[in-house]
Design a protein around this motif. Structure first.
Motif, short mmCIF file in Angstrom:
data_model
loop_
_atom_site.label_atom_id
_atom_site.label_comp_id
_atom_site.label_asym_id
_atom_site.label_seq_id
_atom_site.Cartn_x
_atom_site.Cartn_y
_atom_site.Cartn_z
N LYS A 99 38.63 39.50 37.09
CA LYS A 99 37.68 39.20 38.15
C LYS A 99 36.62 38.13 37.59
N GLU A 103 35.85 35.97 42.59
CA GLU A 103 36.97 36.64 43.05
C GLU A 103 37.97 37.05 41.98
N LYS A 120 36.60 45.44 42.69
CA LYS A 120 36.44 45.70 44.36
C LYS A 120 34.98 46.32 44.42
N PRO A 123 30.98 43.05 43.14
CA PRO A 123 31.28 41.52 43.63
C PRO A 123 30.67 40.70 42.69
N ASN A 124 29.54 41.05 41.81
CA ASN A 124 28.84 40.07 40.90
C ASN A 124 29.58 40.20 39.36
#
Length: 296
Positions: A99, A103, A120, A123-124
């Motif tokens: 990731k 994304e 998951k 997110p950052n």
């Protein structure tokens, strides 16, 4: 056969029977030799400074300790962290960026279950799997990360870092093969030892609960879940990082007449695409603010 052996070894390491204790004492000369070799290995390494803050989170013993939720909690404290791990159980080799800051770039078969948890839940974060941590650290720096969190890298003595170790209770305090210890906390080694319910606490949530849930899990030392479990109609333990098939899970649902499978997040990331009824037992941790101040 493999599953039975795995659970026998876990019992031998953490809650040995009399016969297992006798075997453990019989193997002590090998343990002393192993521990001495690991000490020599530690003393022979020179730590490379990557000019970025690096913290490793893990434990000294084999088996589960709750490091994944702790790494997740640490990662959530930063705007742009990198999580780097080996990626056990993945069907890939070498360095893979699971990731970037925006994304997820691959599926769980490529990343492995633990890396997908980080992807998951954070997110950052940048998430990278690599057997060799050094090129992964360099990649994280290239991607502009502000801190690197290494999942289970105490033994990487050639990397300058702060080691955070989770204190794991066991009745067997020997090194391998007599006991579960991969290494000792060597003198001259910078480390912070944390205890559950002292430095961090579990936060357990149950999502999509149904009337008849059957527990299915593939984590190390699955008995650790018992104190967090709601009422279930069955318990099905698989070896750590087991790759489930839809057919074997359907068979469990039918055999237990269950309305859903109760799984941890580590299991969930591997089977969410199967389209089966799932309930999620999500185990996160809350870290004491004093610990965060000491580390960061």
């Amino acid at each position: 056969m493999k599953k039975s052996l795995v659970f026998w070894v876990e019992e031998y390491f953490y809650n040995p029977s009399l016969l297992q204790k006798l075997l453990s004492f019989f193997l002590l000369p090998l343990s002393w030799l192993y521990c001495f070799v690991m000490y020599l290995r530690f003393r022979s390494k020179r730590a490379e400074d990557f000019k970025i803050k690096i913290i490793s989170v893990g434990n000294l013993t084999v088996g589960g300790s709750g490091k994944t939720p702790l790494v997740t909690a640490f990662g959530a404290a930063f705007k742009n962290p990198a999580i780097i791990l080996r990626g056990y159980g993945r069907n890939s080799k070498g360095l893979v960026v699971v990731k970037d800051a925006k994304e997820i770039l691959c599926d769980v078969s490529v990343s492995g279950d633990e890396a997908m948890i980080y992807a998951k839940k954070l997110p950052n974060a940048v998430v990278i799997v690599s057997e060799d941590r050094k090129p992964a650290i360099k990649k994280a720096k290239e991607m502009g990360c502000e801190i690197v969190l290494l999942d289970d890298a105490y033994s990487k003595h050639d990397i300058k870092k702060l080691d955070v170790l989770i204190d794991v209770a066991t009745k067997n305090n020997f090194c391998l093969p007599s006991g579960p210890y991969r290494e000792r906390l060597w003198s001259f080694k910078e480390a912070v030892v944390l205890q559950e319910d002292v430095d961090f606490t579990r936060v357990v949530t149950l999502e999509a609960q149904t009337q008849r849930m059957s527990l299915v899990t593939a984590i190390a030392r699955p008995s650790r879940l018992n104190k967090y479990l709601p009422k279930v109609v069955g318990k099905h333990y698989f070896e750590d990082h087991h790759s489930f098939t839809k057919e074997e899970l359907q068979a469990i649902l039918e055999a237990d007449n269950a309305t859903s499978l109760l799984v941890t997040f580590k299991d969930y990331v591997k089977i969410e695409s199967f389209g089966l009824p799932l309930s999620l037992l999500d185990l996160e941790v809350k870290v004491d603010t004093n610990v965060l101040d000491r580390l960061f």
